[in-house]
Design an enzyme around this catalytic site. Structure first.
Site, PDB file in Angstrom:
ATOM      1  N   ASP A 173       0.824  -1.216   0.000  1.00 22.39           N
ATOM      2  CA  ASP A 173       0.000   0.000   0.000  1.00 22.39           C
ATOM      3  C   ASP A 173       0.858   1.266   0.000  1.00 22.39           C
ATOM      4  O   ASP A 173       1.800   1.378   0.784  1.00 22.39           O
ATOM      5  CB  ASP A 173      -0.876   0.058   1.262  1.00 22.39           C
ATOM      6  CG  ASP A 173      -1.813  -1.133   1.390  1.00 22.39           C
ATOM      7  OD1 ASP A 173      -1.498  -2.200   0.828  1.00 22.39           O
ATOM      8  OD2 ASP A 173      -2.843  -0.990   2.062  1.00 22.39           O
ATOM      9  N   HIS A 175      -1.002   4.478  -0.602  1.00 20.13           N
ATOM     10  CA  HIS A 175      -2.011   5.397  -0.086  1.00 20.13           C
ATOM     11  C   HIS A 175      -1.667   6.868  -0.256  1.00 20.13           C
ATOM     12  O   HIS A 175      -1.679   7.641   0.699  1.00 20.13           O
ATOM     13  CB  HIS A 175      -2.290   5.104   1.388  1.00 20.13           C
ATOM     14  CG  HIS A 175      -3.247   3.966   1.573  1.00 20.13           C
ATOM     15  ND1 HIS A 175      -4.480   3.932   0.959  1.00 20.13           N
ATOM     16  CD2 HIS A 175      -3.150   2.802   2.267  1.00 20.13           C
ATOM     17  CE1 HIS A 175      -5.100   2.807   1.286  1.00 20.13           C
ATOM     18  NE2 HIS A 175      -4.313   2.096   2.052  1.00 20.13           N
ATOM     19  N   ASP A 202      -3.923  -0.434  -3.519  1.00 20.07           N
ATOM     20  CA  ASP A 202      -4.035   0.710  -2.613  1.00 20.07           C
ATOM     21  C   ASP A 202      -2.984   1.775  -2.892  1.00 20.07           C
ATOM     22  O   ASP A 202      -2.240   2.197  -2.011  1.00 20.07           O
ATOM     23  CB  ASP A 202      -3.999   0.253  -1.139  1.00 20.07           C
ATOM     24  CG  ASP A 202      -5.334  -0.348  -0.707  1.00 20.07           C
ATOM     25  OD1 ASP A 202      -6.160  -0.635  -1.596  1.00 20.07           O
ATOM     26  OD2 ASP A 202      -5.543  -0.518   0.501  1.00 20.07           O
ATOM     27  N   ASP A 205      -5.977   7.178  -2.038  1.00 22.73           N
ATOM     28  CA  ASP A 205      -6.723   7.467  -0.815  1.00 22.73           C
ATOM     29  C   ASP A 205      -5.804   7.780   0.360  1.00 22.73           C
ATOM     30  O   ASP A 205      -4.684   7.298   0.422  1.00 22.73           O
ATOM     31  CB  ASP A 205      -7.640   6.309  -0.414  1.00 22.73           C
ATOM     32  CG  ASP A 205      -9.013   6.408  -1.068  1.00 22.73           C
ATOM     33  OD1 ASP A 205      -9.357   7.498  -1.548  1.00 22.73           O
ATOM     34  OD2 ASP A 205      -9.714   5.383  -1.118  1.00 22.73           O
ATOM     35  N   ARG A 206      -6.350   8.542   1.285  1.00 20.30           N
ATOM     36  CA  ARG A 206      -5.696   8.906   2.557  1.00 20.30           C
ATOM     37  C   ARG A 206      -4.579   9.930   2.404  1.00 20.30           C
ATOM     38  O   ARG A 206      -4.626  10.966   3.027  1.00 20.30           O
ATOM     39  CB  ARG A 206      -5.140   7.689   3.291  1.00 20.30           C
ATOM     40  CG  ARG A 206      -6.200   6.662   3.619  1.00 20.30           C
ATOM     41  CD  ARG A 206      -5.566   5.520   4.387  1.00 20.30           C
ATOM     42  NE  ARG A 206      -6.463   4.420   4.516  1.00 20.30           N
ATOM     43  CZ  ARG A 206      -7.417   4.328   5.425  1.00 20.30           C
ATOM     44  NH1 ARG A 206      -7.587   5.315   6.279  1.00 20.30           N
ATOM     45  NH2 ARG A 206      -8.205   3.295   5.463  1.00 20.30           N
ATOM     46  N   ASN A 234      -8.275  -2.834  -2.469  1.00 24.53           N
ATOM     47  CA  ASN A 234      -9.659  -2.522  -2.114  1.00 24.53           C
ATOM     48  C   ASN A 234      -9.965  -1.024  -2.192  1.00 24.53           C
ATOM     49  O   ASN A 234     -11.123  -0.631  -2.198  1.00 24.53           O
ATOM     50  CB  ASN A 234     -10.005  -3.076  -0.717  1.00 24.53           C
ATOM     51  CG  ASN A 234      -9.202  -2.432   0.380  1.00 24.53           C
ATOM     52  OD1 ASN A 234      -8.010  -2.181   0.214  1.00 24.53           O
ATOM     53  ND2 ASN A 234      -9.821  -2.142   1.500  1.00 24.53           N
ATOM     54  N   HIS A 235      -8.920  -0.199  -2.290  1.00 26.70           N
ATOM     55  CA  HIS A 235      -9.175   1.240  -2.452  1.00 26.70           C
ATOM     56  C   HIS A 235      -9.241   1.679  -3.912  1.00 26.70           C
ATOM     57  O   HIS A 235      -9.525   2.839  -4.190  1.00 26.70           O
ATOM     58  CB  HIS A 235      -8.131   2.062  -1.700  1.00 26.70           C
ATOM     59  CG  HIS A 235      -8.446   2.171  -0.246  1.00 26.70           C
ATOM     60  ND1 HIS A 235      -9.170   3.204   0.281  1.00 26.70           N
ATOM     61  CD2 HIS A 235      -8.173   1.341   0.785  1.00 26.70           C
ATOM     62  CE1 HIS A 235      -9.317   3.024   1.587  1.00 26.70           C
ATOM     63  NE2 HIS A 235      -8.721   1.899   1.906  1.00 26.70           N
ATOM     64  N   HIS A 286      -3.788  -8.414  -3.164  1.00 23.19           N
ATOM     65  CA  HIS A 286      -3.857  -7.360  -2.166  1.00 23.19           C
ATOM     66  C   HIS A 286      -4.251  -7.828  -0.758  1.00 23.19           C
ATOM     67  O   HIS A 286      -3.601  -7.502   0.221  1.00 23.19           O
ATOM     68  CB  HIS A 286      -4.802  -6.257  -2.628  1.00 23.19           C
ATOM     69  CG  HIS A 286      -4.884  -5.120  -1.660  1.00 23.19           C
ATOM     70  ND1 HIS A 286      -3.857  -4.225  -1.500  1.00 23.19           N
ATOM     71  CD2 HIS A 286      -5.826  -4.760  -0.750  1.00 23.19           C
ATOM     72  CE1 HIS A 286      -4.176  -3.349  -0.556  1.00 23.19           C
ATOM     73  NE2 HIS A 286      -5.364  -3.656  -0.085  1.00 23.19           N
ATOM     74  N   ARG A 372     -13.460  -5.528   9.767  1.00 21.14           N
ATOM     75  CA  ARG A 372     -13.544  -4.727   8.543  1.00 21.14           C
ATOM     76  C   ARG A 372     -14.944  -4.754   7.938  1.00 21.14           C
ATOM     77  O   ARG A 372     -15.319  -3.876   7.182  1.00 21.14           O
ATOM     78  CB  ARG A 372     -12.587  -5.265   7.494  1.00 21.14           C
ATOM     79  CG  ARG A 372     -11.119  -5.005   7.767  1.00 21.14           C
ATOM     80  CD  ARG A 372     -10.334  -5.341   6.524  1.00 21.14           C
ATOM     81  NE  ARG A 372      -8.922  -5.497   6.746  1.00 21.14           N
ATOM     82  CZ  ARG A 372      -8.025  -4.536   6.492  1.00 21.14           C
ATOM     83  NH1 ARG A 372      -8.407  -3.363   6.063  1.00 21.14           N
ATOM     84  NH2 ARG A 372      -6.747  -4.764   6.677  1.00 21.14           N
ATOM     85  N   HIS A 399      -2.390  -4.666   2.458  1.00 22.46           N
ATOM     86  CA  HIS A 399      -3.702  -4.442   3.066  1.00 22.46           C
ATOM     87  C   HIS A 399      -3.697  -4.134   4.559  1.00 22.46           C
ATOM     88  O   HIS A 399      -4.640  -3.565   5.071  1.00 22.46           O
ATOM     89  CB  HIS A 399      -4.572  -5.689   2.797  1.00 22.46           C
ATOM     90  CG  HIS A 399      -6.045  -5.504   3.033  1.00 22.46           C
ATOM     91  ND1 HIS A 399      -6.736  -4.388   2.643  1.00 22.46           N
ATOM     92  CD2 HIS A 399      -6.977  -6.330   3.585  1.00 22.46           C
ATOM     93  CE1 HIS A 399      -8.011  -4.529   2.958  1.00 22.46           C
ATOM     94  NE2 HIS A 399      -8.177  -5.699   3.537  1.00 22.46           N
TER      95      HIS A 399
END
Lengths: 640, 164
Positions: A173, A175, A202, A205-206, A234-235, A286, A372, A399
């Protein structure tokens, strides 16, 4: 063992000095251990809040199904809305359609890409981003369009080889943390034919620089399609982006063209491969596995039909129901069957959710991922079973944030790799990447991006992390204040305002639904008197929720605060043109559905009143971002 | 921490200790299977307000380890041993004045400070020597960069304030 006794027999310094040194060492080790535990507690808070939010996000999927049903049985106009939201018009346009109306002005001083792209464009892009330039929308759209074309040609699972002498680098990730990507490239070199990479989902995001990361990865993919491999995370999901920041980043950076970018991005996501297999031995994906993971099925699934984890396939039963309702209302049969042909079968959809969302655990078997709210937890037996079935040796997944950037579990058969350092807060964790080489054990390289030049002490680092973790936790507590106080009072028979530590911890656990070490955290959340009793109101002393309108009741305020992120996504979904506005009518309809589905007990009239007040210029529309922003938590003693 | 006041030696105390130990243990139980890495057991024990020496820690670990050491400690074994430690109030924290006196022993000339070299020498060569990582970590907060020495009285009071 027993070094204390061995030293007593054979002293080096004077006895007194040795004893003194031991006291200091002993004291320091305890001091440092306590700080490290506090750091770990802070990480636990971040993680459990992160997962609780994901759970909220996943619950939205049942809300959307609910909405679909309710709207489908309603009138024509509302059905239009459903189709607008959940169906994509196939866009078989060429690149010119995307970019022709968008000219790059002379004054633009960011990177200018030249198609077909070459490695000089990668350098150009990285150089530009290092100088904080923003890539022009024209290029963003062109890159997305070209990337989609290339991704569409790729199989669901990429098969690659380390042989003869190539090492493959696997990153987890990112992010939106561009500094981490720059650091990886600095340490490990840019991707090229000799230096292949797998990025395991991922990307976005963030962090603040999701678009920059995505552009670097996609441009590199276009230049080296055989040497850069992207797995979907998943993002990489347009509805996840609404909650976790990427949508906002795009709208802020690209304003007018933001909507257009989001539209094609949504498609790019669906075409990302879902896994990579190295040397027929190492499976990289992932999230993880489940008992039913079927790699053969995952090889032939139509992956592009997975639009979002929040839009599960409608079952044929429901389709019947919807159709019959429609027929009653003189409806138009066939609308939903169009939707159906565009969706995956239920079991195919579940296979994808499992590989994108699951986490390994020590417990045997496979059980739902409760924290989750999506995917599953899988035990070492599941790992062995699935790996053996497909003659694989190792699973590399991402993840989950790990303090050291990577973690090995399931008897060495599962590696987690996470490449965003300082993920929760400055100093919270290291990042790592893995080097895979033929017939050799994987190598791990760890790093941490730092901004400050002078090294901070352990105490300073822990203090920063802990401070922001406690803030987050208090924000969640204030949104549940009414329920918490009610539970405390049930234990407090004498109305003394105090409960025992055990009672307090029990109440916190039952209301907050976060699996946290409440007893140890109590010192940071509440005041304890000299008898060890807890003054339960003390945790609300320094926080409050801003009230945009004075007269509204606290229950509605707390509800809005608690479900703020969920409501934001629901509003955003209705607002398909990304104008930031929805009609008061839409607001009311949505609120009613929301209220029913989430069993929120609030009088409609109160919400109506609030909605009217929020329609400031009385034009019948509400700026929902402003509306939701109004309900934020204030920390009273903030020095900032 | 308010251990002192929970001192009613009743069953509720034991139950409350059990909960605290479990909480502390779970934070390090990464695979959620009631085991932790043996290297983290010291941190768990110390986080429960105990200050065992390295030697005492080794003995304690020997008590909770499997007959064939696996590198992991099971909660089942750890819980009764740790409960006893807490009930018997073993490994009490080192009071501030004892700590100060320890520094004074290493500073016979009573200058009020130790040089960086002196501190490093004592901490890495005497007693239960620090690893390089532990030493660097301690130095980062202890050494005043201008004089390159540790003024231990200030240092102690700073550390005590930090923790509260």
């Amino acid at each position: 063992m027993g070094c204390g006794s061995s030293i007593a027999k054979k002293p080096r310094g004077s006895d007194k000095a040795i004893r003194a040194a031991m006291i200091i060492q002993n004291w320091y080790r305890s001091y440092s251990a306590r700080l490290k535990v506090r750091q770990r507690y802070a990480l636990t808070i971040f993680q459990s809040i992160e997962y609780a939010n994901e759970q909220g996000q996943m619950q939205l999927s049942s809300f959307f199904t609910f909405m679909l049903e309710n709207y489908a049985k309603a009138n024509e106009k509302e059905r239009e809305l459903v189709t607008r939201i959940f169906r994509n018009d196939p866009q078989e346009k060429d690149r010119e359609d995307y970019v022709k109306m968008i000219n790059v002005p002379e004054s633009y001083n960011g990177p200018r890409l030249q198609f077909p792209l070459t490695f000089t464009d990668i350098d150009l892009l990285i150089e530009g981003f290092k100088q904080q330039k923003i890539l022009h929308a024209h290029y963003v759209l062109a890159v997305l369009f070209e990337a989609k074309k290339v991704l569409m040609q790729m199989p669901n699972v990429s098969h690659i080889k380390t042989f003869p002498s190539r090492e493959i680098t696997v990153c987890g990730d990112l992010h939106g943390k561009l500094d981490d990507l720059f650091l990886i490239f600095y340490k490990n070199g840019l991707p090229s034919e000799e230096n292949p990479y797998v990025f395991n989902g991922d990307f976005v995001d963030r962090g603040k620089n999701s678009i920059e990361i995505l552009m670097i990865l996609l441009v590199t993919l276009l230049v080296y399609p055989n040497d850069l491999h992207l797995n979907r995370g998943n993002h990489e999901d347009f509805l996840m982006n609404l909650r976790y920041g990427f949508t906002k980043e795009i709208m802020t950076k690209y304003k007018l063209y933001g909507g257009k970018i989001l539209k094609i991005l949504e498609e790019v996501y669906t075409w990302l491969p879902i896994a990579t297999v190295v040397d027929n031995e190492i499976l990289i994906l992932h999230g993880g596995l489940s008992e039913s993971t079927d790699l053969n099925l995952l090889h032939r699934i139509e992956r592009q039909k997975m639009k979002s984890v929040l839009i599960p396939p409608i079952s044929p039963d429901e389709e019947d129901m919807i159709d019959s309702r429609k027929n009653k209302g003189g409806g138009r049969k066939g609308r939903t069957s169009v939707i159906l042909s565009e969706q995956l079968l239920q079991h195919e959809w579940e296979q994808l959710v499992d590989i994108l969302w699951s986490d390994p655990r020590g417990k045997r078997g496979c059980y739902p991922n409760k924290s989750r709210g999506g995917g599953c937890y899988f035990g070492p037996d599941v790992t062995s079973k699935i790996l053996n079935k497909y003659h694989l040796k190792l699973l590399v997944r991402s993840h989950e944030c790990k303090p050291d950037g990577y973690e090995i579990c399931h008897d060495g058969k599962v590696i987690t790799v996470f490449s965003a350092s300082n993920y929760y807060e400055e100093g919270s964790n290291r990042g790592a990447y893995i080097k895979l080489r033929h017939c050799m054990a994987p190598r791990f390289i760890q790093y941490q991006v730092t901004k400050s030049t002078c090294p901070r002490t352990l105490y300073q680092r822990v203090n920063t992390i802990e401070g922001s973790a406690i803030r987050m936790l208090k924000e969640r507590m204030i949104a549940r204040k009414t329920d918490l106080v009610r539970t405390f009072e049930a234990h407090d028979h004498t109305k003394s305002g105090k409960v025992s530590l055990g009672q307090w911890a029990f109440s916190m656990e039952s209301v907050m639904e976060l699996n946290l070490p409440w007893r140890s955290l109590s010192a940071h959340l509440v005041n304890t008197d000299k008898d060890g009793k807890i003054n339960y109101m003390s945790s609300f002393e320094d926080v409050l929720i801003q009230k945009p309108v004075k007269e509204v009741q606290s229950s509605i305020i707390e509800t809005l605060c608690r479900y703020r992120s969920d409501l934001k996504i629901i509003f955003n979904v209705i607002d398909t043109d990304h104008s930031g506005l929805i009609s008061v009518e839409e607001f009311r309809d949505m609120w009613k559905l929301f209220k029913t589905h989430y069993s929120v007990h609030i009088d409609d009239s109160q919400v109506d009143e609030l909605a009217n007040k929020m329609d400031l210029n009385k034009d019948g529309s509400i700026d929902f971002n402003e509306f939701l922003k109004a309900f934020h938590v204030v920390h009273k003693f903030d020095t900032k | 921490m308010a251990e002192d006041k929970e001192w009613e030696s009743s069953e509720t105390t034991v139950a409350e200790f059990h909960k605290r130990i479990k909480e502390a243990f779970e934070v390090f139980d990464h695979e959620s299977n009631n085991t932790v890495d043996v290297r983290e057991i010291g941190t768990i024990i110390r986080s429960l307000g105990c200050c065992p020496s390295e030697g005492e820690l080794h003995d304690l670990i020997a008590d909770v380890e499997e007959e064939e050491p696996t590198g992991y400690i099971r909660l089942e074994k750890f819980l009764p041993v740790m409960t006893e430690v807490l009930l018997e109030r073993r490994y009490r924290p080192i009071p501030e004045d004892i700590l100060l006196r320890a520094f004074e022993v290493l500073d016979p000339a009573k200058r009020g400070f130790l040089t960086k070299e002196e501190l490093v020498k004592y901490m890495t060569e005497e007693g239960e020597p620090f690893s390089q990582e532990e030493m660097e970590e301690m130095l980062s907060a202890a050494i005043d960069p201008e004089s390159n020495s540790i003024h231990y009285k200030d240092y102690i009071s700073m550390m005590v304030v930090d923790e509260n």
